[in-house]
Design a protein around this motif. Structure first.
Motif, PDB file in Angstrom:
ATOM      1  N   PHE A  78       0.814  -1.217   0.000  1.00  0.00           N
ATOM      2  CA  PHE A  78       0.000   0.000   0.000  1.00  0.00           C
ATOM      3  C   PHE A  78       0.847   1.266   0.000  1.00  0.00           C
ATOM      4  CE2 PHE A  78      -4.068  -1.559  -0.251  1.00  0.00           C
ATOM      5  CZ  PHE A  78      -4.401  -2.481   0.723  1.00  0.00           C
ATOM      6  N   MET A  79       1.915   1.293   0.777  1.00  0.00           N
ATOM      7  CA  MET A  79       2.731   2.503   0.859  1.00  0.00           C
ATOM      8  C   MET A  79       3.406   2.791  -0.479  1.00  0.00           C
ATOM      9  SD  MET A  79       3.870   5.074   2.520  1.00  0.00           S
ATOM     10  CE  MET A  79       3.756   4.856   4.267  1.00  0.00           C
ATOM     11  N   PHE A 108      -6.228  10.849  -4.848  1.00  0.00           N
ATOM     12  CA  PHE A 108      -7.178  10.286  -3.880  1.00  0.00           C
ATOM     13  C   PHE A 108      -6.779   8.869  -3.491  1.00  0.00           C
ATOM     14  CE2 PHE A 108     -10.947   7.698  -3.014  1.00  0.00           C
ATOM     15  CZ  PHE A 108     -11.421   8.340  -1.879  1.00  0.00           C
ATOM     16  N   PHE A 109      -6.554   8.016  -4.490  1.00  0.00           N
ATOM     17  CA  PHE A 109      -6.215   6.633  -4.178  1.00  0.00           C
ATOM     18  C   PHE A 109      -4.795   6.509  -3.648  1.00  0.00           C
ATOM     19  CE2 PHE A 109      -9.873   5.928  -6.991  1.00  0.00           C
ATOM     20  CZ  PHE A 109     -10.635   5.193  -6.106  1.00  0.00           C
ATOM     21  N   GLY A 110      -3.910   7.421  -4.023  1.00  0.00           N
ATOM     22  CA  GLY A 110      -2.572   7.430  -3.435  1.00  0.00           C
ATOM     23  C   GLY A 110      -2.628   7.697  -1.947  1.00  0.00           C
ATOM     24  N   PHE A 111      -3.380   8.734  -1.549  1.00  0.00           N
ATOM     25  CA  PHE A 111      -3.536   9.022  -0.123  1.00  0.00           C
ATOM     26  C   PHE A 111      -4.279   7.893   0.581  1.00  0.00           C
ATOM     27  CE2 PHE A 111      -2.923  13.625  -1.256  1.00  0.00           C
ATOM     28  CZ  PHE A 111      -1.765  13.782  -0.513  1.00  0.00           C
ATOM     29  N   LEU A 112      -5.275   7.301  -0.074  1.00  0.00           N
ATOM     30  CA  LEU A 112      -6.011   6.187   0.521  1.00  0.00           C
ATOM     31  C   LEU A 112      -5.086   5.001   0.771  1.00  0.00           C
ATOM     32  CD1 LEU A 112      -8.773   5.003   1.378  1.00  0.00           C
ATOM     33  CD2 LEU A 112      -8.991   4.173  -0.969  1.00  0.00           C
ATOM     34  N   TRP A 117      -1.949   1.724   4.624  1.00  0.00           N
ATOM     35  CA  TRP A 117      -0.685   1.153   5.084  1.00  0.00           C
ATOM     36  C   TRP A 117      -0.541   1.295   6.598  1.00  0.00           C
ATOM     37  CZ3 TRP A 117       3.392  -1.707   3.651  1.00  0.00           C
ATOM     38  CH2 TRP A 117       4.556  -1.613   4.392  1.00  0.00           C
ATOM     39  N   PHE A 118      -0.994   2.432   7.131  1.00  0.00           N
ATOM     40  CA  PHE A 118      -0.811   2.716   8.544  1.00  0.00           C
ATOM     41  C   PHE A 118      -1.926   2.181   9.438  1.00  0.00           C
ATOM     42  CE2 PHE A 118       1.912   6.051   6.712  1.00  0.00           C
ATOM     43  CZ  PHE A 118       3.089   5.719   7.366  1.00  0.00           C
ATOM     44  N   THR A 119      -3.039   1.782   8.863  1.00  0.00           N
ATOM     45  CA  THR A 119      -4.127   1.263   9.697  1.00  0.00           C
ATOM     46  C   THR A 119      -3.901  -0.217   9.947  1.00  0.00           C
ATOM     47  OG1 THR A 119      -5.494   0.885   7.748  1.00  0.00           O
ATOM     48  CG2 THR A 119      -5.807   2.961   8.917  1.00  0.00           C
ATOM     49  N   ARG A 131       2.585  -6.044   4.624  1.00  0.00           N
ATOM     50  CA  ARG A 131       3.888  -5.777   5.221  1.00  0.00           C
ATOM     51  C   ARG A 131       4.672  -7.073   5.388  1.00  0.00           C
ATOM     52  NH1 ARG A 131       2.036  -1.737  10.028  1.00  0.00           N
ATOM     53  NH2 ARG A 131       0.573  -0.627   8.745  1.00  0.00           N
ATOM     54  N   ARG A 132       3.970  -8.152   5.750  1.00  0.00           N
ATOM     55  CA  ARG A 132       4.649  -9.448   5.888  1.00  0.00           C
ATOM     56  C   ARG A 132       5.249  -9.881   4.566  1.00  0.00           C
ATOM     57  NH1 ARG A 132      -0.033 -11.056   8.840  1.00  0.00           N
ATOM     58  NH2 ARG A 132      -0.785 -11.606   6.800  1.00  0.00           N
TER      59      ARG A 132
END
Length: 139
Positions: A78-79, A108-112, A117-119, A131-132
C-alpha cells in the motif's frame, strides 16, 4: 530463457484493488493520448513516458515477472503504490479537464493507499501486498 513468472490471482477483495489500479492507469492512457494531440515534440515526450508507465501498470496487474517482484516490490504494498500514485498524479497534471480528473483519482487513491498502510485493521489484499510479504522478500 526468461525469468519465471508468477500468475496474478484475482478474487474477492483483490478485484476491487485491481479495478482501482486499472481505472487509474486507463485514465493515464487517456491523458497520454491527449499529449499526442498537441502535435509538438515537447508535448509528446511526457505522453510517451505516461503511456509506457500506464501500460506497464495495467500489464503488472495480470502478469508478474519475478524480476519485477524482486526489484520493484514497492508496487505491491500500500505505501509503495500510494507514493507511486501521488507521483504519477503530479506528472499527469495539466491544463485539461481530463488531466485534473486523472490527477484527482491518482491523488485520492494514493492518499487512501498510504492511509491503509498505517491502519492495523486493514486486510491487505494479495493484489497489493502486505507488510509481511514485503518483509519476506529478499533485499
Amino acid at each position: 530463457m526468461g525469468a519465471p513468472e508468477r500468475p496474478a490471482r484475482i478474487g474477492g477483495r483483490d478485484f476491487v484493488w485491481r479495478l482501482v489500479n486499472f481505472v487509474v492507469a486507463a485514465l493515464w492512457i487517456v491523458v497520454a493520448i491527449f499529449h499526442f494531440l498537441d502535435a509538438t515534440f515537447q508535448a509528446a515526450m511526457p505522453g510517451v513516458a505516461i503511456l509506457i508507465i500506464a501500460i506497464l501498470s495495467i500489464l503488472f496487474e495480470f502478469w508478474r515477472p519475478e524480476v519485477i517482484l524482486e526489484h520493484c516490490y514497492f508496487l505491491w504494498n500500500f505505501m509503495g503504490r500510494g507514493i507511486f500514485f501521488l507521483l504519477m498524479g503530479c506528472i499527469v497534471m495539466g491544463t485539461r479537464v481530463i488531466n485534473y480528473v486523472s490527477s484527482g483519482f491518482a491523488w485520492f487513491f494514493g492518499f487512501l493507499y498510504i492511509i491503509l498502510w498505517f491502519t492495523s485493521f486493514t486486510l491487505f489484499p494479495v493484489a497489493v501486498g502486505s507488510r509481511r510479504d514485503l518483509e519476506a522478500q529478499p533485499y
